[in-house]
Design an enzyme around this catalytic site. Structure first.
Site, short mmCIF file in Angstrom:
data_model
loop_
_atom_site.label_atom_id
_atom_site.label_comp_id
_atom_site.label_asym_id
_atom_site.label_seq_id
_atom_site.Cartn_x
_atom_site.Cartn_y
_atom_site.Cartn_z
CB SER A 1 17.51 -16.92 11.02
OG SER A 1 17.91 -16.76 9.71
CG HIS A 2 20.27 -20.01 9.52
ND1 HIS A 2 20.24 -18.67 9.89
CD2 HIS A 2 21.40 -20.51 10.04
CE1 HIS A 2 21.32 -18.38 10.58
NE2 HIS A 2 22.04 -19.47 10.70
CG ASP B 1 16.44 -17.82 6.08
OD1 ASP B 1 15.62 -17.19 5.37
OD2 ASP B 1 16.98 -17.33 7.09
CG ASP C 1 14.11 -15.19 8.98
OD1 ASP C 1 14.89 -15.97 8.40
OD2 ASP C 1 14.46 -14.10 9.44
CG ASP D 1 16.45 -13.23 6.65
OD1 ASP D 1 16.61 -14.46 6.56
OD2 ASP D 1 16.79 -12.58 7.67
NE ARG D 2 20.91 -16.57 6.88
CZ ARG D 2 21.99 -17.03 7.50
NH1 ARG D 2 22.58 -18.12 7.06
NH2 ARG D 2 22.47 -16.40 8.55
CE LYS E 1 19.94 -12.43 6.30
NZ LYS E 1 20.74 -11.94 7.42
C1 G1P Z 1 24.97 -14.95 10.75
C2 G1P Z 1 25.62 -14.49 9.47
C3 G1P Z 1 25.37 -13.02 9.27
C4 G1P Z 1 23.88 -12.73 9.30
C5 G1P Z 1 23.26 -13.29 10.57
C6 G1P Z 1 21.76 -13.15 10.58
O1 G1P Z 1 25.52 -14.27 11.85
O2 G1P Z 1 26.99 -14.78 9.48
O3 G1P Z 1 25.95 -12.62 8.06
O4 G1P Z 1 23.63 -11.36 9.23
O5 G1P Z 1 23.59 -14.67 10.70
O6 G1P Z 1 21.15 -13.83 9.52
P1 G1P Z 1 26.66 -14.89 12.78
O7 G1P Z 1 26.15 -16.22 13.28
O8 G1P Z 1 27.85 -15.12 11.89
O9 G1P Z 1 26.90 -13.88 13.84
ZN ZN Z 2 16.96 -15.62 8.20
#
Ligand code: G1P
Ligand code: ZN
Length: 539
Positions: free
Chosen positions: A111-112, A275, A277, A279-280, A374
């Site tokens: 992800s990010h 982000d 991938d 999704d954000r 998302k």
């Molecule tokens: C974080 C975000 C959560 C999201 C997840 C995946 O998870 O807070 O809302 O669904 O990334 O993108 P966390 O690191 O808080 O467990």
């Molecule tokens: Zn992501």
């Protein structure tokens, strides 16, 4: 020889969103193979099935895909669908899984989190509905990793991932597809592209989309520039890079600073970023930051302007730490509103049961039932569609929204890389204290209720406990504390603050929430436990 002996490797427990570790961890002998075979072993059947594979293009993406191909062939899959160049954004993977009925998909992403040889990698499994594996499936995968003794992997010629086309390996058909086409087609079914094109091509509406050198570059170029006529320089950092250009592909005010500066300095009407991938999303008006909780509430309120949602929403949902701005819209529109634990996987059941249409999280996640993830670009298109339909600016829309519903000030404070033992001690002490908090005042605020959030899925009855500590105050304010389930080093403490205000609508959130921050310190002792005077990231 396709059968290889192996033994369990510690620590393959998936977190909020799949298994995320440092690249070096994934490069250990058999590490990826053990996890992939554990996924396959968790499926009812692999033989003859279709599987979707893609990732966000980060370092190790291509190598991992070749390994997955070799394993999928040896496990007898009938067909693999792979995004060109190994690229599929998370929402596009969800779209492809749904469009070409599959037993699921493997998405390679952290992800990010940053990418590169010393940074992060990740792997997650999505089920046949296109959504993240359920809690029970995740549990089975984890159990398999603890018992694995062998995996199947064929020795194959690498597949050319860069050319669209079909290949045969063993009994498996491998289709390398255009990463964008299916997703772009779906977007055109949902939104009023004519109205958006008219807005953008009229010449007095200027936007910038920051793909942060991550997966959304090709998607944004095709949709925003190609289909909607935005100027080619309106998509920046559009080329996916293995290390995201050395940045965190995290669309927030800290990491997307280039976008924020550009929107404000050039006086643009709209800015957005996505982000790693895809999704954000973060969306901005001119000199106007829109908090994701507010964005979700506003889009729900304005959804009637968007063709796919114009006949009404089935219901809405938000993750527990997300502000209650959405609940106010739901109450007014007479919609059911669900509160789920953090993580997208909890929304899937509600969507499959047609109980909700829109959902979102404070962590820059917004989405609908068009896929089961998302979706960053979808949220951007929602905004553009609403802007085009109303002719108003993003700031005007948001301010009018607060005028109708009041404002839920919201902020999240992250303390990263905290000593894991210190974080554990802090939570143990806090949980012991919880039953004694109600009725007492801290830093001048009186606690009404304090508990640990537990969720019973209304569709399948499954219970998820220990989903974060909640402290409610008589002022209507709330503090939530939880530990991140996606971090890869030490513990990340997340503290969420929200406070409703019907009168004062233009305060700085950090000022509006300062009394809650003082109360958090008095109750929890964040500074004492973490040794940190201030959070690392404030959003
Ligand atoms: C974080 C975000 C959560 C999201 C997840 C995946 O998870 O807070 O809302 O669904 O990334 O993108 P966390 O690191 O808080 O467990
Ligand atoms: Zn992501």
């Amino acid at each position: 020889m396709t059968l290889h002996a192996t033994s369990p490797i510690e620590g393959q427990k998936p977190g909020t969103s799949g298994l995320r570790k440092k690249v070096k961890v994934f490069q250990q002998n058999n590490y990826l193979e053990n996890f992939v075979q554990s996924i396959f072993n968790a499926l009812e059947r692999c033989e003859g099935e279709r599987l979707v594979v893609g990732g966000d293009g980060r370092y190790l993406n291509r190598d991992a895909i070749q390994t997955i191909i070799e394993m999928a062939v040896a496990n007898g899959f009938g067909e693999l669908i792979i995004g060109q160049g190994g690229i599929l954004s998370t929402p596009a993977a969800s779209c492809v899984i749904r469009k070409y009925p599959s037993c699921g998909g493997i998405v390679l992403s952290a992800s990010h989190n940053p990418g590169g040889p010393d940074e992060d990698f990740g792997i997650k499994f999505n089920g046949p509905n296109g959504g993240p594996a359920t809690e029970s499936m995740t549990e089975v995968i984890y159990r398999n990793t603890q018992q694995i003794t062998e995996y199947r992997k064929a020795d194959l010629e690498p597949v050319d991932l860069d050319k669209i086309g079909e290949h045969k390996r063993g009994a498996t058909l491998i289709r390398v597809i255009d990463s964008v086409a299916d997703y772009a087609e779906l977007m055109q079914q949902l939104f009023d592209f004519d109205a958006m094109r008219a807005l953008i091509s009229a010449g007095n509406f200027h936007l910038c989309f920051d793909a942060m050198h991550a997966v959304t570059g090709p998607y944004a170029k095709q949709i925003l520039v190609g289909l909607l006529g935005a100027s080619s320089d309106s998509v920046i950092n559009a080329e996916p890079k293995e290390d995201f250009g050395g940045h965190h592909p995290d669309p927030n005010l800290v990491h997307a600073a280039e976008l924020v500066d550009r929107v404000n300095e050039q006086g643009l009407d709209f800015g957005a970023a996505s982000d790693g991938d895809g999704d954000r999303n973060m969306v901005l008006g001119n000199n106007f930051y829109i908090n994701p909780c507010d964005s979700l509430a506003l889009l729900a309120a304005q959804s009637g302007h968007i063709p796919a949602y114009s006949s009404g929403l089935a219901g809405v949902a938000r993750s527990m730490p997300t502000s209650r701005a959405l609940d106010r819209v739901a109450a007014k529109l007479n919609l059911d509103c669900y509160e789920t634990p953090t993580g997208w996987k909890f929304f899937g059941n509600l969507m499959d049961a047609e109980r909700i249409t829109f959902c979102g999280e404070e962590s820059f996640g917004t989405g609908s039932n068009h896929v089961r993830e998302k979706d960053g670009l979808w949220a951007v298109l929602c905004w553009l569609n609403v802007l085009a339909a109303t002719g108003k600016s993003a700031a005007e829309l948001m301010q009018e929204h607060w005028g109708v519903y009041g404002r839920d000030y919201f902020s999240r404070h992250d303390y990263e890389g905290v000593d894991s033992d210190a974080a554990a001690t802090m939570f143990t002490e806090l949980k012991q204290k919880l039953p004694t908090l109600a009725g007492s005042a801290y830093a001048g605020l009186s606690v009404e209720q304090a508990d640990e959030f537990s969720y019973t899925d209304p569709v399948d009855g499954s219970v998820s406990q220990g989903q974060g500590v909640r402290i409610f105050f008589s002022t209507g304010g709330r503090i939530v504390l939880r530990l991140s389930g996606t971090g890869t080093s030490g513990a990340t403490l997340r503290v969420y603050y929200d406070q409703f205000d019907a009168q004062q609508l233009d305060l700085d959130p950090q000022v509006a929430l300062a009394p809650l921050m003082r109360a958090a310190e008095a109750i929890v002792g964040i500074q004492k436990h973490t040794g940190r005077a201030a959070p690392d990231v404030v959003t």
